[in-house]
Design a protein around this motif. Structure first.
Motif, PDB file in Angstrom:
ATOM      1  N   ARG A  76       0.742  15.032 -10.834  1.00  0.00           N
ATOM      2  CA  ARG A  76      -0.405  15.068 -11.722  1.00  0.00           C
ATOM      3  C   ARG A  76      -0.939  16.485 -11.866  1.00  0.00           C
ATOM      4  O   ARG A  76      -1.317  16.921 -12.965  1.00  0.00           O
ATOM      5  CB  ARG A  76      -1.496  14.128 -11.198  1.00  0.00           C
ATOM      6  N   ARG A 100       0.842  -1.188   0.000  1.00  0.00           N
ATOM      7  CA  ARG A 100       0.000   0.000   0.000  1.00  0.00           C
ATOM      8  C   ARG A 100       0.885   1.249   0.000  1.00  0.00           C
ATOM      9  O   ARG A 100       1.835   1.358   0.772  1.00  0.00           O
ATOM     10  CB  ARG A 100      -0.905   0.016   1.233  1.00  0.00           C
ATOM     11  N   PRO A 101       0.612   2.216  -0.901  1.00  0.00           N
ATOM     12  CA  PRO A 101       1.448   3.431  -0.937  1.00  0.00           C
ATOM     13  C   PRO A 101       1.260   4.256   0.330  1.00  0.00           C
ATOM     14  O   PRO A 101       0.160   4.351   0.886  1.00  0.00           O
ATOM     15  CB  PRO A 101       0.940   4.157  -2.182  1.00  0.00           C
ATOM     16  N   SER A 102       2.343   4.900   0.727  1.00  0.00           N
ATOM     17  CA  SER A 102       2.298   5.748   1.909  1.00  0.00           C
ATOM     18  C   SER A 102       1.632   7.083   1.583  1.00  0.00           C
ATOM     19  O   SER A 102       1.377   7.412   0.424  1.00  0.00           O
ATOM     20  CB  SER A 102       3.710   5.976   2.445  1.00  0.00           C
ATOM     21  N   ARG A 103       1.366   7.876   2.644  1.00  0.00           N
ATOM     22  CA  ARG A 103       0.732   9.173   2.454  1.00  0.00           C
ATOM     23  C   ARG A 103       1.647  10.110   1.674  1.00  0.00           C
ATOM     24  O   ARG A 103       1.188  10.864   0.798  1.00  0.00           O
ATOM     25  CB  ARG A 103       0.404   9.788   3.809  1.00  0.00           C
ATOM     26  N   ALA A 153       3.886   9.212  -0.599  1.00  0.00           N
ATOM     27  CA  ALA A 153       3.909   8.794  -2.000  1.00  0.00           C
ATOM     28  C   ALA A 153       2.648   9.241  -2.735  1.00  0.00           C
ATOM     29  O   ALA A 153       2.706   9.701  -3.878  1.00  0.00           O
ATOM     30  CB  ALA A 153       4.063   7.275  -2.091  1.00  0.00           C
ATOM     31  N   ARG A 154       1.491   9.124  -2.071  1.00  0.00           N
ATOM     32  CA  ARG A 154       0.249   9.577  -2.697  1.00  0.00           C
ATOM     33  C   ARG A 154       0.262  11.083  -2.908  1.00  0.00           C
ATOM     34  O   ARG A 154      -0.199  11.599  -3.931  1.00  0.00           O
ATOM     35  CB  ARG A 154      -0.956   9.183  -1.840  1.00  0.00           C
ATOM     36  N   LEU A 155       0.811  11.837  -1.949  1.00  0.00           N
ATOM     37  CA  LEU A 155       0.879  13.284  -2.080  1.00  0.00           C
ATOM     38  C   LEU A 155       1.817  13.688  -3.220  1.00  0.00           C
ATOM     39  O   LEU A 155       1.506  14.602  -3.990  1.00  0.00           O
ATOM     40  CB  LEU A 155       1.360  13.895  -0.754  1.00  0.00           C
ATOM     41  N   GLU A 156       2.944  12.987  -3.338  1.00  0.00           N
ATOM     42  CA  GLU A 156       3.878  13.293  -4.421  1.00  0.00           C
ATOM     43  C   GLU A 156       3.267  13.005  -5.779  1.00  0.00           C
ATOM     44  O   GLU A 156       3.418  13.784  -6.739  1.00  0.00           O
ATOM     45  CB  GLU A 156       5.150  12.462  -4.236  1.00  0.00           C
ATOM     46  N   ALA A 157       2.536  11.882  -5.902  1.00  0.00           N
ATOM     47  CA  ALA A 157       1.879  11.555  -7.172  1.00  0.00           C
ATOM     48  C   ALA A 157       0.811  12.580  -7.516  1.00  0.00           C
ATOM     49  O   ALA A 157       0.656  12.975  -8.680  1.00  0.00           O
ATOM     50  CB  ALA A 157       1.273  10.158  -7.097  1.00  0.00           C
ATOM     51  N   ALA A 158       0.071  13.045  -6.513  1.00  0.00           N
ATOM     52  CA  ALA A 158      -0.965  14.055  -6.763  1.00  0.00           C
ATOM     53  C   ALA A 158      -0.346  15.375  -7.207  1.00  0.00           C
ATOM     54  O   ALA A 158      -0.887  16.065  -8.088  1.00  0.00           O
ATOM     55  CB  ALA A 158      -1.809  14.248  -5.504  1.00  0.00           C
TER      56      ALA A 158
END
Length: 477
Positions: A392, A379-382, A384-389
């Motif tokens: 994008r 599961r991606p960490s918080r 990693a999700r913030l960096e991907a967002a």
């Protein structure tokens, strides 16, 4: 405007030989005639006399004499006289003369009557000849189009170079369409027969054709590789001196009446340049991807049949062992010894190695649980999700859709009712600056093809970039 009727005079029943009971023979004879009169080894120094015509067609008649259509109605080719090759050859010559495929003319040098194709006859015979003999041209039409535009840009360039570039551009799409039809026909044969043995000759022919033609179409004559160079040359022609444009316009009215009738807009010169641009774009965006997709589908199907054939062959070898065991079991002891000795001689060069049973170990429960745990996606960490967002959002912030920008230009043109200059567009924000940089690309790639960007002799310089200025307007209908 009245048109000349095709089925009149000697062409009243032009296609009658192709509906006869020996239509395969007729087509074979037309191919042989075209090869003799207009093929690569044609003898243009000597006319085709009656004796030479009979000598040319007689071997073809003998080869296809038994090819009679069972469903055909009785006609002149199914009479008892047609069983004799000499009579059938004479009958065939009379039919081709009567129905307008061949015509006679006086050979003044030999003082005899000679034979040749009629004008419609040579056109239809070429089609039959081309089906059995694929094109041996180099198919470098995309490069020829670019070279013709280069010739038009020179001081001595004229309208003939523009017409040549247009014809080469049209031929590019014909070459790609011919390739698509060729691969679709090969794929239909594979799907119908579903065997590699009967289609191996076609695959070898494809490999030779790929080496000769298609490899150049996908490399040096690639539509995508030459597209930008052709665009630049078309843009230079649009900005050429007015005197040169007027000279080419007058020449086009003289040598290209078809373009004068079909053109839309102010001048034939501009229309022809736009047509070349549109045709090259169509080759890049639709024809070439379709050509690559058709070739890929054919190769995948051949690869699938090869794998299937190898699996069947492996299965046959495995069944051969079972058949040998069954055969040994049915024989008498003396014959069993002789058969086993023969099999032993065949297997004398085979080396057998046995695996050590100690090397086989069962996995423990802990190892199995570990393998299952590793296969679960983490599961991606918080962070990693913030960096991907953020990535994008950055990509979307600096992305401007061409159609959206084209719609905006249409609204402004309809509002102001006059052309818009690139230098007059605002650059207050980063998005407006991106729109200015992308305006010319959006105009040229719009699906509606109703906008045009005309390069101006002046330059547009500001604190962000420097380049040529353009004028945006609707295309003149």
């Amino acid at each position: 405007m009245s048109s000349i009727a095709f089925f009149e005079g000697e062409r009243h029943k032009f296609f009658r030989p192709l509906h006869s009971s020996r239509r395969e023979l007729v087509v074979a004879c037309l191919r042989a005639l075209y090869e003799r009169l207009h093929g690569p080894a044609a003898d243009y120094a000597h006319n085709l006399t009656r004796d030479a015509l009979k000598e040319l067609l007689l071997p073809v008649v003998r080869e296809h004499q038994d090819a009679v259509e069972a469903d055909g109605e009785p006609d002149e080719f199914s009479t008892p006289d047609s069983r004799d090759p000499q009579q059938l050859t004479a009958l065939l010559i009379r039919a081709l003369l009567r129905d307008g495929w061949l015509e006679q003319f006086p050979d003044r040098q030999g003082l005899v009557t000679a034979f040749r194709f009629s004008r419609p006859g040579v056109l239809f015979a070429e089609a039959f000849w081309s089906l059995n003999r694929p094109s041996h041209s180099r198919q470098r039409n995309m490069r020829s189009c670019r070279n013709s535009l280069d010739a038009a840009l020179t001081e001595r360039g004229d309208a003939h170079d523009l017409v040549d570039a247009y014809e080469y551009a049209v031929q590019v799409n014909r070459d790609l369409s011919e390739g698509i039809d060729y691969f679709q026909e090969l794929l239909r044969r594979l799907m119908r027969e579903a065997t590699l043995h009967s289609q191996w000759d076609e695959f070898v022919e494809f490999l030779e054709r790929f080496r000769r033609n298609y490899s150049k179409q996908l490399t040096a004559d690639n539509a995508t590789l030459n597209r930008e160079a052709i665009r630049q040359k078309l843009e230079k022609l649009r900005l050429s001196a007015p005197a040169k444009q007027q000279r080419m316009e007058a020449q086009l009215h003289d040598i290209a009446q078809w373009a004068v009738k079909e053109h839309t807009g102010a001048t034939v010169y501009d229309w022809l340049l736009d047509r070349i641009d549109d045709i090259v774009n169509a080759a890049c965006e639709s024809k070439q991807p379709g050509f690559i997709k058709a070739m890929d589908s054919y190769l995948k199907r051949v690869a699938g049949l090869v794998q299937q054939s190898m699996m069947l062959r492996t299965g046959q070898n495995r069944h051969a062992w079972l058949a040998a065991v069954q055969r040994v079991a049915r024989l008498e002891p003396a014959r069993q010894d002789r058969l086993l000795a023969a099999i032993g001689d065949r297997l004398a060069f085979i080396e057998l190695r046995l695996l050590d049973p100690a090397s086989f170990r069962l996995r423990s429960a802990a190892q199995r649980r570990k393998a299952v745990t590793v296969s679960i996606q983490p599961r991606p960490s918080r962070e990693a999700r913030l960096e991907a967002a953020m990535k994008r959002a950055e990509n979307e912030a600096f992305a401007v859709a061409n159609e959206e920008l084209a719609d905006k230009l249409r609204r402004e043109l309809e509002l102001f009712r006059h052309p818009i200059r690139l230098s007059a567009l605002p650059t207050r924000t980063a998005r407006e600056l991106l729109e200015v940089l992308q305006t010319v690309e959006a105009v040229r790639n719009t699906k509606a093809r109703d906008l045009q960007a005309t390069r101006l002799p002046t330059r547009h310089d500001n604190e962000y970039f420097s380049g040529a200025d353009y004028e945006i307007d609707f295309k003149k209908q």
